[in-house]
Scaffold this active site. Structure first.
Site, short mmCIF file in Angstrom:
data_model
loop_
_atom_site.label_atom_id
_atom_site.label_comp_id
_atom_site.label_asym_id
_atom_site.label_seq_id
_atom_site.Cartn_x
_atom_site.Cartn_y
_atom_site.Cartn_z
N THR A 200 0.80 -1.22 0.00
CA THR A 200 0.00 0.00 0.00
C THR A 200 0.85 1.28 0.00
O THR A 200 1.93 1.32 0.57
CB THR A 200 -0.95 0.01 1.22
N ASP A 231 -9.01 -2.41 3.57
CA ASP A 231 -9.20 -1.14 4.27
C ASP A 231 -8.98 0.08 3.39
O ASP A 231 -9.53 1.15 3.65
CB ASP A 231 -8.25 -1.05 5.48
N THR A 252 -1.38 1.46 6.37
CA THR A 252 -0.85 0.37 5.55
C THR A 252 -0.74 -0.86 6.43
O THR A 252 -0.46 -0.75 7.62
CB THR A 252 0.52 0.72 4.95
N GLY A 253 -0.98 -2.02 5.83
CA GLY A 253 -0.88 -3.24 6.62
C GLY A 253 -2.02 -4.20 6.32
O GLY A 253 -2.63 -4.12 5.25
N1 GLY Z 1 -3.76 -2.44 3.50
C1 GLY Z 1 -4.09 -2.93 2.25
C2 GLY Z 1 -4.97 -4.09 2.25
O1 GLY Z 1 -5.03 -4.85 3.20
O2 GLY Z 1 -5.65 -4.27 1.28
#
Ligand code: GLY
Length: 341
Positions: A200, A231, A252-253
């Site tokens: 991300t 998310d 991010t994550g």
């Molecule tokens: N943080 C990006 C995802 O889980 O799609």
């Protein structure tokens, strides 16, 4: 109050991030922060600044977003993105978009139109085509190779998936069965956020008028289920901006965790009382308490131009630039010097 652009290039284990790849990643972060700073210096608002920064990373092919997006379980790239304007909490978002390398531009169109916040799949693709946005280029050979390695499949192009099946000989079926355990382990790695590369991209900005904005864009998780949306398509989870709270955040994550914790809204609530650095730290603490390490990270800017950048993964690319200042600070690993507060 001091205008600022702060970007992230994803948090994760970053197993493959070294040598020339690491340099390209750092260069991409610096270029993105410069693009956001240039927008602010030209008098653009916070929304244009975060868009300029994120577009840059979407186009680069270096990050898990836009041209560099990871591939799902069937070998396709589907992108999520969101954009939020702090002045009126206007937001736009797309999920599972496959038609353009700039899903944030579709999010911007939705935000400005004001009719809907979120479009997914074919609807998002149609909107991207109608806007004449640049198409998403096919994944590189390197991406297909990574997909084949992670999935344990002996196929290097998604097109091949549709021509296999019943006609496949027994030997290949057997090879796939043997690879299944390995693939399950690797899929668990993804769910736990221990992705082999970063995850991300995102940006937050405060402009000279004291307005805030946040953006986020991603290919999601490697080998995610077809149709999975994370998310980054959900304002509140993947990004949030609110001038009344005086904060903007981008995450991010592991998206499933940010969705459940509503991480970016939480960070903005904390920033209102305690400032950006505490907000980033406490939002990551919240993720870690609920879900453990390797959840991810986030960046936050507050109404005074103070910043926070925290993660509980091996690394998180981040870069900071301020209008009128030549320096761009870039960091990837926890020990890299990076301003906070
Ligand atoms: N943080 C990006 C995802 O889980 O799609």
């Amino acid at each position: 109050m001091s205008a600022v652009i702060l970007v992230h290039g994803g948090a994760g284990l970053m197993r493959t991030l070294e040598g020339a790849r690491l340099q390209a990643y750092r260069d991409g972060l610096a270029e993105s922060a410069r693009a956001g700073r240039a927008a602010l210096e030209q008098g653009a608002g916070a929304v244009e600044a975060v868009l300029a920064a994120v577009r840059c990373m979407e186009a680069s092919g270096v990050f898990n977003a836009g041209a560099g997006s990871c591939l799902d379980e069937e070998g396709h790239a589907t992108l999520d993105a969101a954009l939020m304007r702090g002045r009126d909490r206007a937001a736009g978002a797309v999920g599972a978009c496959a038609a353009t390398l700039h899903p944030t531009d579709v999010a911007r169109d939705l935000m400005e139109e004001g009719r809907h916040v979120l479009l997914v799949g074919e609807g998002a693709d149609r909107r991207a085509r109608r806007l004449g946005l640049p198409p998403l280029p096919p994944p590189t050979v390197e991406r297909y190779e990574a997909w084949a390695r992670l999935s344990g499949r002996h196929i290097t192009r998604p097109e091949d998936l549709t021509t296999t099946g019943q006609a496949e000989d027994q030997a290949e079926d057997q090879a796939e069965d043997q690879a299944e355990d390995q693939a399950e382990d690797q899929a668990e790695d993804q769910v736990a956020g221990r992705d082999p590369e970063g995850d991300t991209v995102g940006a937050v900005a405060l402009d000279a008028q004291g307005r805030l904005a946040a953006a986020v864009s991603t290919g999601g998780l490697w080998l995610k289920a077809r149709g999975r949306v994370g998310d980054s398509a959900l304002p509140g989870a993947g990004c949030y901006a609110c001038d009344d709270l005086g904060a903007a955040a981008s995450a991010t994550g592991v998206g499933e965790r940010m969705i459940r914790a509503v991480t970016c809204k939480l960070a903005c609530d904390i920033a209102q009382r305690e400032g950006a650095a505490a907000a980033a730290r406490r939002a990551v603490d919240d993720l870690e308490r609920r879900f453990g390490v390797d959840s991810g990270g986030l960046i936050v800017v507050d109404r005074l131009g103070r910043i926070g950048a925290t993660f509980n993964t091996h690394g998180m690319g981040r870069a900071l630039a301020r209008p009128g200042q030549a320096e761009v600070v870039v960091a990837v690993w926890p020990e890299d010097p990076f301003p906070t507060g």
